[in-house]
Design an enzyme around this catalytic site. Structure first.
Site, short mmCIF file in Angstrom:
data_model
loop_
_atom_site.label_atom_id
_atom_site.label_comp_id
_atom_site.label_asym_id
_atom_site.label_seq_id
_atom_site.Cartn_x
_atom_site.Cartn_y
_atom_site.Cartn_z
N ASN A 149 117.14 -98.52 -40.47
CA ASN A 149 116.13 -97.74 -40.05
C ASN A 149 115.74 -97.89 -41.81
O ASN A 149 114.29 -97.25 -42.14
CB ASN A 149 117.51 -96.18 -39.52
CG ASN A 149 117.98 -96.46 -40.26
OD1 ASN A 149 118.94 -96.83 -40.86
ND2 ASN A 149 118.07 -94.52 -39.70
N GLU A 247 129.33 -93.64 -42.54
CA GLU A 247 128.31 -92.56 -42.38
C GLU A 247 127.69 -92.94 -40.93
O GLU A 247 126.75 -94.66 -40.41
CB GLU A 247 127.17 -92.94 -43.18
CG GLU A 247 127.29 -92.89 -44.53
CD GLU A 247 127.24 -90.96 -45.15
OE1 GLU A 247 127.13 -90.37 -43.80
OE2 GLU A 247 127.54 -90.21 -45.93
N CYS A 281 119.41 -91.29 -39.22
CA CYS A 281 120.65 -90.35 -38.53
C CYS A 281 120.64 -88.82 -38.27
O CYS A 281 120.83 -88.16 -37.71
CB CYS A 281 121.74 -91.18 -39.31
SG CYS A 281 121.63 -90.61 -40.82
N GLU A 453 128.52 -89.81 -49.57
CA GLU A 453 127.45 -89.77 -50.17
C GLU A 453 126.80 -89.48 -50.93
O GLU A 453 126.09 -88.12 -50.43
CB GLU A 453 126.96 -91.23 -49.30
CG GLU A 453 127.27 -92.49 -48.95
CD GLU A 453 127.71 -93.80 -49.37
OE1 GLU A 453 128.12 -93.50 -50.61
OE2 GLU A 453 128.56 -94.26 -48.85
P1 NAD Z 1 124.84 -101.27 -36.15
O1 NAD Z 1 126.44 -100.63 -36.08
O2 NAD Z 1 124.50 -101.84 -34.80
O3 NAD Z 1 124.85 -101.88 -37.38
C1 NAD Z 1 124.92 -101.26 -38.78
C2 NAD Z 1 125.31 -102.77 -39.66
O4 NAD Z 1 126.13 -103.29 -39.63
C3 NAD Z 1 124.31 -103.93 -39.83
O5 NAD Z 1 124.08 -104.32 -41.18
C4 NAD Z 1 125.06 -104.90 -38.81
O6 NAD Z 1 124.14 -105.94 -38.32
C5 NAD Z 1 126.42 -105.13 -38.64
N1 NAD Z 1 127.02 -104.65 -38.40
C6 NAD Z 1 127.25 -105.18 -36.64
N2 NAD Z 1 128.50 -105.53 -35.40
C7 NAD Z 1 129.10 -105.44 -36.84
C8 NAD Z 1 130.38 -105.54 -37.04
N3 NAD Z 1 131.93 -106.07 -35.89
N4 NAD Z 1 131.17 -105.46 -38.35
C9 NAD Z 1 130.44 -105.42 -39.33
N5 NAD Z 1 129.54 -105.41 -39.55
C10 NAD Z 1 128.51 -105.32 -38.42
O7 NAD Z 1 123.81 -100.10 -36.24
P2 NAD Z 1 122.00 -99.95 -36.16
O8 NAD Z 1 122.13 -100.45 -35.07
O9 NAD Z 1 121.61 -100.86 -37.32
O10 NAD Z 1 121.95 -98.77 -36.59
C11 NAD Z 1 121.54 -97.56 -36.34
C12 NAD Z 1 122.93 -96.84 -36.61
O11 NAD Z 1 122.92 -96.65 -37.64
C13 NAD Z 1 122.43 -95.12 -35.87
O12 NAD Z 1 123.34 -94.80 -34.96
C14 NAD Z 1 122.20 -94.00 -37.25
O13 NAD Z 1 122.90 -93.02 -36.58
C15 NAD Z 1 123.07 -94.62 -37.32
N6 NAD Z 1 122.84 -94.90 -39.27
C16 NAD Z 1 123.14 -93.81 -39.70
C17 NAD Z 1 122.71 -93.33 -40.73
C18 NAD Z 1 124.40 -91.84 -41.87
O14 NAD Z 1 123.76 -91.83 -42.56
N7 NAD Z 1 125.11 -91.02 -41.37
C19 NAD Z 1 122.14 -93.58 -41.84
C20 NAD Z 1 121.07 -94.39 -40.62
C21 NAD Z 1 121.97 -94.85 -39.68
#
Ligand code: NAD
Length: 479
Positions: A149, A247, A281, A453
Site C-alpha cells: 500500500n 504492524e 492500516c 516503529e
Molecule cells: P500480506 O500479509 O498479504 O503481505 C505482506 C507482505 O508479507 C508481502 O510482502 C507478502 O509477500 C509477504 N508474505 C505473504 N505471505 C507470507 C508468508 N507466509 N511468510 C512471509 N511473508 C509473507 O498483506 P498485504 O495484503 O500486502 O497488506 C495489507 C495489510 O497490511 C493490511 O491488513 C494492512 O492493514 C496491513 N498494513 C499494516 C500497516 C501497519 O503499520 N500496521 C501498514 C501497512 C499495511
C-alpha cells in the site's frame, strides 16, 4: 524485456533459477513490471551477504554511519521524480500522494541519521566496588517484510532505524510493488552504504518471506501486513525464539461529539477513510457520531467525500484481489442492511475502464456487530455508527479485534483527553485525523500487532541491551 532483479551485496542480481512474474498496472489493467522471483537459495545468498557485512557496519564510527544515512535521505529526495514514476506505475496512486510518501521515506533516514548520536547506554549506580553500565548493541541481520500500500515508505520506516542501530537488512517488498524498494537499495549503495548492508530479495511471500523468517542467521523480523500472515510468521518465530515487530491491520474509530467543529471534522473524517483509497492500516473506517447530529454530520461527510474522485484524487485498488475483496464487502454491507449513502460500486467512468477503481463509499445505519463494522476492508469504505454518551462511544470504539488508531473531535478538551486515554489504540488524534510524523512512535494493540516503529523507541526494537558489571578495587579513600 526488462526484468527487475534482486539487490544483493551491492549489486543487481538475477535469481538463481531465473523465474519471473509480470504484474498488472492497477490504474489501467495493462501489463505491469516484470519481476524476478526469488527462491530460498536467493534468500540464503542475501542473508549471507548481510551476515558478512554486519561487523564492518556495526563498527563504523557513528559520525560516519550518520553521514551515510543522511546521504541516503538526500539521495531519495534527489531521485523523487524517478521514484514517483515507479511508485505510480506500481500502485496507480495520485502523483501528489506518491511524492508525499517518498518525502516521508527520506524523513525516516534523516531522522535516524541524527539518532545514531544518542548515548549507547547508561551508567548505573550500584556499589562503590562495581562499575555497572548498559550497552545497546545491534541484533545482526534483520528481515524486513512489507506490503503493497505504501511501498517505499514502509520499507524505509523499518530499514532506517534498523540500519541506524547498526544492523544489516534483508528486505522483501510485496510482489506487486517491488520497484521502489529496489531503487531505495540502489540509492543507499550510491550514498556509500557498504555492500551487503542493505539487500532486497524479490518474490512471493510464501516462498521468499517464509525463507527469510526461517533463516537461522536472521535475528529479527519486522513485518508489516495482514493479520493471517502475521500469525503464520509468529508461529515460525515461536519455534525459533525470533523477536518480531508486527504492524498489522486496523478498523479504527473516529468519535465525533455534537460540540465539535463539524465542518472541519467532516473533512477530516473523509480524509481518514479515503486517503490512498482506504489502503492504509491506520484508516479511520468507523465513524462514531453522537445522536442528534448524526444526520447532519453524515451529510457533511458525504459532501466532503466528493473531493475524492476516482482517477484524479482517488487511486485504484492496488491489486486485483483487493479490488475483488472490496466488491465482496459491498455485497456484505447490502446483505447486512447497511444504508448506502454514497458509492457502493466500482467506478463507472468509461475512461477508467480496466483499472481497479471503486467509488468512495459511506454507509449509515450500521451496528458495530455487523461484519462491515468489524472486518478490515482495506478500501475507501466508511461506516457511520451512532452513540449517545461518552461511555458508549468508548465502549463501541474499543469493541474491536483491532487497536491501531483512534480519533476524537470535541470542543471539550477535558473530554477529548479522557477519551484519548480510554482508547485501546497505539495512537490517538484529537481534533484532527492522522497528523502522524516520524517522531511519533507507531504500533498496535490487540490484533493490530506489537512492537513499535518510528520515534526514538523504534531503536530499542532493533537492539539488544547488554548489562556489564566491572569489579574495581576501591581506592584507599573509599574504605
Ligand atoms: P500480506 O500479509 O498479504 O503481505 C505482506 C507482505 O508479507 C508481502 O510482502 C507478502 O509477500 C509477504 N508474505 C505473504 N505471505 C507470507 C508468508 N507466509 N511468510 C512471509 N511473508 C509473507 O498483506 P498485504 O495484503 O500486502 O497488506 C495489507 C495489510 O497490511 C493490511 O491488513 C494492512 O492493514 C496491513 N498494513 C499494516 C500497516 C501497519 O503499520 N500496521 C501498514 C501497512 C499495511
Amino acid at each position: 524485456m526488462n526484468v527487475l532483479e534482486h539487490w544483493i551485496g551491492g549489486l543487481s542480481t538475477p535469481s538463481i533459477d531465473g523465474g519471473t512474474r509480470t504484474g498488472v498496472a492497477p490504474a489501467t489493467g495493462g501489463e505491469g513490471a516484470t519481476v524476478t522471483q526469488g527462491t530460498p537459495a536467493d534468500v540464503d545468498r542475501a542473508v549471507l551477504a548481510a551476515h558478512a557485512a554486519r561487523h564492518g557496519w556495526r563498527h563504523i564510527a557513528s559520525m560516519e554511519r550518520g553521514r551515510i544515512l543522511g546521504r541516503v535521505a538526500t539521495g531519495i529526495r534527489n531521485a523523487i521524480d524517478e521514484l514517483t514514476e515507479l511508485e505510480v506505475a506500481d500502485t496507480g496512486k495520485p502523483i501528489e500522494l506518491a511524492r508525499a510518501e517518498i518525502q516521508g521515506a527520506a524523513d525516516y533516514f534523516e531522522f535516524y541519521a541524527a539518532l545514531v548520536h544518542l548515548p549507547a547506554g547508561d551508567v548505573l549506580d550500584v556499589r562503590p566496588d562495581l562499575h555497572v553500565y548498559t550497552l545497546r548493541e545491534p541484533l545482526g541481520v534483520i528481515g524486513v517484510i512489507t506490503p503493497w500500500n505504501l511501498p517505499i515508505n514502509q520499507a524505509a520506516r523499518a530499514c532506517a532505524p534498523a540500519l541506524a542501530a547498526g544492523n544489516t537488512v534483508v528486505a522483501k517488498p510485496a510482489e506487486t510493488t517491488s520497484q521502489t524498494t529496489i531503487a531505495l537499495a540502489r540509492i543507499a549503495s550510491e550514498a556509500g552504504l557498504p555492500d551487503g548492508v542493505f539487500n532486497v530479495v524479490l518474490g512471493r511471500g510464501a516462498v521468499v518471506g517464509t525463507a527469510i523468517v526461517e533463516h537461522p542467521l536472521v535475528r529479527k523480523v519486522a513485518f508489516t501486513g495482514s493479520v493471517p500472515t502475521g500469525q503464520q510468521i509468529g508461529r515460525i518465530a515461536a519455534d525459533r525464539i525470533l523477536p518480531l515487530t508486527l504492524e498489522l491491520g486496523g478498523k479504527s474509530a473516529n468519535i465525533v461529539f455534537a460540540d465539535a467543529d463539524l465542518a472541519f471534522a467532516a473533512t477530516e473524517a473523509a480524509r481518514a477513510f479515503a486517503t490512498n483509497a482506504g489502503q492504509v492500516c491506520s484508516s479511520g473506517t468507523r465513524l462514531l457520531v453522537q445522536r442528534g447530529i448524526e444526520e447532519e454530520f453524515t451529510t457533511l461527510v458525504v459532501e466532503a467525500t466528493q473531493a475524492y474522485r476516482p482517477g484524479e484524487t482517488l487511486g485504484p485498488m492496488i491489486t486485483r484481489s483487493q479490488f475483488e475483496t472490496v466488491q465482496e464487502y459491498f455485497e456484505v454491507a447490502a446483505a447486512e442492511g447497511a444504508v448506502l449513502r454514497t458509492g457502493g460500486s466500482v467506478s463507472t467512468d468509461p475512461s477508467l475502464k480496466g483499472g481497479f477503481f471503486v467509488e468512495p463509499t459511506v454507509y449509515s445505519g450500521v451496528d458495530n456487530r455487523m461484519r462491515i463494522a468489524r472486518e478490515e476492508v482495506f478500501g475507501p469504505v466508511l461506516v457511520v455508527i451512532p452513540f449517545d454518551t461518552e461511555e458508549e462511544a468508548i465502549a463501541l470504539a474499543n469493541d474491536s479485534d483491532f487497536g491501531l488508531v483512534g480519533g476524537v473531535f470535541s470542543a471539550d478538551i477535558s473530554r477529548a483527553f479522557r477519551v484519548a486515554e480510554a482508547f485501546e489504540a497505539g495512537q490517538v488524534y484529537i481534533n484532527s485525523w492522522s497528523t502522524q510524523s516520524v517522531q511519533m512512535p507507531f504500533g498496535g494493540h490487540k490484533a493490530s500487532g506489537y512492537g513499535r516503529e518510528k520515534g526514538i523507541e523504534a531503536l530499542a526494537h532493533y537492539s539488544h541491551l547488554k548489562s556489564v558489571s566491572v569489579r574495581i578495587t576501591p581506592g584507599r579513600w573509599a574504605r
